[in-house]
Each structure stands twice: as C-alpha cells, then as structure tokens.
Design a protein around this motif. Structure first.
Motif, PDB file in Angstrom:
ATOM      1  N   ALA A  12       0.926  -1.060  -0.093  1.00  0.00           N
ATOM      2  CA  ALA A  12      -0.110   0.025   0.023  1.00  0.00           C
ATOM      3  C   ALA A  12       0.798   1.401  -0.030  1.00  0.00           C
ATOM      4  O   ALA A  12       0.600   2.233  -0.651  1.00  0.00           O
ATOM      5  CB  ALA A  12      -0.908  -0.006   1.105  1.00  0.00           C
ATOM      6  N   LEU A  13       2.046   1.117   0.808  1.00  0.00           N
ATOM      7  CA  LEU A  13       2.782   2.386   0.849  1.00  0.00           C
ATOM      8  C   LEU A  13       3.542   2.446  -0.605  1.00  0.00           C
ATOM      9  O   LEU A  13       3.553   3.526  -0.918  1.00  0.00           O
ATOM     10  CB  LEU A  13       3.721   2.280   2.055  1.00  0.00           C
ATOM     11  CG  LEU A  13       4.847   3.258   2.383  1.00  0.00           C
ATOM     12  CD1 LEU A  13       4.374   4.855   2.168  1.00  0.00           C
ATOM     13  CD2 LEU A  13       5.726   2.913   3.400  1.00  0.00           C
ATOM     14  N   ARG A  14       4.184   1.259  -0.972  1.00  0.00           N
ATOM     15  CA  ARG A  14       4.664   1.543  -2.276  1.00  0.00           C
ATOM     16  C   ARG A  14       4.116   2.013  -3.405  1.00  0.00           C
ATOM     17  O   ARG A  14       4.176   2.755  -4.248  1.00  0.00           O
ATOM     18  CB  ARG A  14       5.217   0.180  -2.591  1.00  0.00           C
ATOM     19  CG  ARG A  14       6.749  -0.218  -2.162  1.00  0.00           C
ATOM     20  CD  ARG A  14       7.120  -1.580  -2.651  1.00  0.00           C
ATOM     21  NE  ARG A  14       6.474  -2.549  -2.852  1.00  0.00           N
ATOM     22  CZ  ARG A  14       6.475  -3.669  -1.731  1.00  0.00           C
ATOM     23  NH1 ARG A  14       7.181  -3.350  -0.786  1.00  0.00           N
ATOM     24  NH2 ARG A  14       5.326  -4.555  -1.973  1.00  0.00           N
ATOM     25  N   SER A  15       2.479   1.736  -3.398  1.00  0.00           N
ATOM     26  CA  SER A  15       1.435   2.121  -4.502  1.00  0.00           C
ATOM     27  C   SER A  15       1.360   3.909  -4.211  1.00  0.00           C
ATOM     28  O   SER A  15       1.333   4.510  -5.288  1.00  0.00           O
ATOM     29  CB  SER A  15       0.170   1.626  -4.413  1.00  0.00           C
ATOM     30  OG  SER A  15      -0.624   2.059  -3.116  1.00  0.00           O
ATOM     31  N   VAL A  16       1.574   4.361  -3.144  1.00  0.00           N
ATOM     32  CA  VAL A  16       1.401   5.809  -2.699  1.00  0.00           C
ATOM     33  C   VAL A  16       2.723   6.578  -3.298  1.00  0.00           C
ATOM     34  O   VAL A  16       2.478   7.494  -3.821  1.00  0.00           O
ATOM     35  CB  VAL A  16       0.754   6.059  -1.236  1.00  0.00           C
ATOM     36  CG1 VAL A  16       1.113   7.696  -1.190  1.00  0.00           C
ATOM     37  CG2 VAL A  16      -0.311   5.422  -1.101  1.00  0.00           C
ATOM     38  N   THR A  42       5.528  13.726   1.053  1.00  0.00           N
ATOM     39  CA  THR A  42       5.697  12.532   1.710  1.00  0.00           C
ATOM     40  C   THR A  42       4.307  12.006   2.433  1.00  0.00           C
ATOM     41  O   THR A  42       3.706  12.687   3.091  1.00  0.00           O
ATOM     42  CB  THR A  42       6.673  12.667   2.704  1.00  0.00           C
ATOM     43  OG1 THR A  42       6.277  13.529   3.713  1.00  0.00           O
ATOM     44  CG2 THR A  42       8.046  13.133   2.163  1.00  0.00           C
ATOM     45  N   PRO A  43       3.937  10.651   2.010  1.00  0.00           N
ATOM     46  CA  PRO A  43       2.909  10.061   2.816  1.00  0.00           C
ATOM     47  C   PRO A  43       3.158   9.760   4.397  1.00  0.00           C
ATOM     48  O   PRO A  43       4.455   9.332   4.747  1.00  0.00           O
ATOM     49  CB  PRO A  43       2.895   8.729   2.064  1.00  0.00           C
ATOM     50  CG  PRO A  43       4.046   8.338   1.511  1.00  0.00           C
ATOM     51  CD  PRO A  43       4.913   9.773   1.289  1.00  0.00           C
ATOM     52  N   GLU A  44       2.273  10.094   4.979  1.00  0.00           N
ATOM     53  CA  GLU A  44       2.516   9.736   6.605  1.00  0.00           C
ATOM     54  C   GLU A  44       1.373   9.622   7.169  1.00  0.00           C
ATOM     55  O   GLU A  44       0.184   9.545   6.647  1.00  0.00           O
ATOM     56  CB  GLU A  44       2.934  11.361   7.254  1.00  0.00           C
ATOM     57  CG  GLU A  44       4.181  11.855   6.929  1.00  0.00           C
ATOM     58  CD  GLU A  44       4.552  12.935   7.663  1.00  0.00           C
ATOM     59  OE1 GLU A  44       3.720  13.571   8.229  1.00  0.00           O
ATOM     60  OE2 GLU A  44       5.889  13.463   7.337  1.00  0.00           O
ATOM     61  N   LEU A  45       1.371   9.020   8.624  1.00  0.00           N
ATOM     62  CA  LEU A  45       0.012   8.819   9.174  1.00  0.00           C
ATOM     63  C   LEU A  45      -0.706   7.627   8.696  1.00  0.00           C
ATOM     64  O   LEU A  45      -2.123   8.212   8.138  1.00  0.00           O
ATOM     65  CB  LEU A  45      -0.770  10.123   9.954  1.00  0.00           C
ATOM     66  CG  LEU A  45       0.305  11.108  10.691  1.00  0.00           C
ATOM     67  CD1 LEU A  45      -0.294  12.376  11.010  1.00  0.00           C
ATOM     68  CD2 LEU A  45       0.661  10.451  11.984  1.00  0.00           C
ATOM     69  N   PRO A  46      -0.233   6.478   8.262  1.00  0.00           N
ATOM     70  CA  PRO A  46      -1.375   5.631   7.737  1.00  0.00           C
ATOM     71  C   PRO A  46      -2.435   5.169   8.632  1.00  0.00           C
ATOM     72  O   PRO A  46      -2.343   4.906   9.553  1.00  0.00           O
ATOM     73  CB  PRO A  46      -0.260   4.557   7.005  1.00  0.00           C
ATOM     74  CG  PRO A  46       0.907   4.323   8.048  1.00  0.00           C
ATOM     75  CD  PRO A  46       0.732   6.030   8.657  1.00  0.00           C
ATOM     76  N   LEU A  47      -3.621   5.261   8.123  1.00  0.00           N
ATOM     77  CA  LEU A  47      -4.742   5.011   8.832  1.00  0.00           C
ATOM     78  C   LEU A  47      -5.621   3.917   7.930  1.00  0.00           C
ATOM     79  O   LEU A  47      -5.996   4.205   6.946  1.00  0.00           O
ATOM     80  CB  LEU A  47      -5.660   6.009   9.365  1.00  0.00           C
ATOM     81  CG  LEU A  47      -4.947   7.137  10.257  1.00  0.00           C
ATOM     82  CD1 LEU A  47      -5.813   8.183  10.471  1.00  0.00           C
ATOM     83  CD2 LEU A  47      -4.573   6.361  11.402  1.00  0.00           C
ATOM     84  N   PRO A  48      -5.891   2.900   8.807  1.00  0.00           N
ATOM     85  CA  PRO A  48      -6.740   1.801   8.042  1.00  0.00           C
ATOM     86  C   PRO A  48      -8.147   2.456   7.884  1.00  0.00           C
ATOM     87  O   PRO A  48      -8.571   3.119   8.938  1.00  0.00           O
ATOM     88  CB  PRO A  48      -6.892   0.513   9.045  1.00  0.00           C
ATOM     89  CG  PRO A  48      -6.382   1.059  10.168  1.00  0.00           C
ATOM     90  CD  PRO A  48      -5.361   2.238   9.955  1.00  0.00           C
TER      91      PRO A  48
END
Length: 194
Positions: A12-16, A42-48
């Motif tokens: 998921a992070l790689r896709s972003v 930068t992508p931060e604070l991943p939340l489901p």
C-alpha cells in the motif's frame, strides 16, 4: 500518551510512493494543493479505513476494511490524502483527494495525542450519514485490518459532522453507535417520496 499508529501494508505504501513519483498521477489528480505544492511530498500517518455496516443481529458492530489512507505532507502541513484499496492482486493506489477531512483528521489526531490512554487510530466511515470518524481503538496490539468498535473505544466525529453530532468531541462507541444506528435506519424514511 502517544498514539500507536499501525504500520500500513508495504505494498500500500509503495503504491502511494509510486503515485507521488508519477508526474502524470499528480498532475491529473483533482487536488490543486498537491499540484501546487513546493518541495517533496511524503505520505505519513497511515490509517486503516473501515466502513461501518451497522449492527449485526448479535448486537456487534459490523465493519470491513476498505483501504488505507495516508496524509500527504509537504513542508509543515498536510496538503492532501492518498487512498489505497485492496484488489485481487493486492494493495493498489486508488486516488488523491483533499477537502475538510484532511485538516479535521490532523486536528483529531493531535487531540488524541493528549489523552491519558494509548490508542490505535483508525478511520471509521458511516456512508449512510456521509460521516467519517477517527476511531480510537483501545487494543493497540490488535490487527488494524480487523475488528469492530469495542464499547470502550472512542469515536471522534470529523468535521463536517452530521447535524446534531459535535465534531471533534470524543464519544464512547457504546454511546455513539446506537445514535448512528437510529439515524441510519430513519434516514430512508426521511428521504423517501411521499
């Protein structure tokens, strides 16, 4: 106490990250603030992101994981968010977006950081009310992709919240979920033709 932010699935992070590195994806995004951002994003604070499907016959809140949301930070503020979704091939980038839920999510997370209990933050969407809440799950060791709101978990409605529900006020799930259930079951009656 600090929040226990669950790690997002690596794909998921790689896709972003791939989408952020793609000039085409960023240029075609309907997020003017992301397109205009100066400097690295930068992508931060991943939340489901879980969707609330109401209460089961056994009285348990039914939820399902629909994706992971990352706040996209540029400099000292979040300018957009990126959402991923689960596909038959695994996690994939879905879309970028902006709007009031970005700042509201940041505010709710800052408020949660000041609480005396440690929580695992998640997002809980209530589609029938066009509502999004920060779900503060009390079991920090739980799998962030599963579960349902426990009675003692806190739900913090994000702004804009439905009329009569105060945004950014933490509610025990045992108190707020019955109100939401009542509103969702009444909503079709209010919107039905005479």
């Amino acid at each position: 106490m600090p929040l226990h932010i669950p790690p997002a699935p690596a794909p998921a992070l790689r896709s972003v990250l791939t989408a952020l590195g793609s000039p085409t994806a960023v240029r075609e995004a309907r997020t003017p603030s992301l397109r205009a951002a100066q400097g690295p994003a930068t992508p931060e604070l991943p939340l489901p992101v879980h969707v609330w499907d109401g209460v089961s016959a056994e009285g348990v809140s039914a939820t399902r994981l629909t994706g992971w949301r990352f706040l996209i930070r540029c400099g000292d503020r979040a300018v957009a968010a990126a959402e991923t979704m689960l596909t038959p091939d695994g996690w994939a980038f879905s879309h970028f977006f902006e709007g009031p839920y970005i700042a509201s999510t940041e505010l709710a997370l800052r408020q949660a950081e000041t609480m005396s209990h440690t929580y695992q933050p998640r997002l809980l969407s209530v589609p029938g009310l066009y509502m999004l809440t920060l779900w503060l799950h009390g079991d920090c060791a739980a799998d962030a992709a599963t579960g349902h709101p426990a009675a003692a978990d806190l739900l913090v409605p994000l702004a804009p919240a439905p009329p009569g529900i105060a945004a950014h006020r933490p509610h025990p799930a045992a108190e707020l979920l019955p109100v939401l259930t009542h509103r969702v079951t009444r909503a079709p009656l209010l919107g039905s033709p005479a």
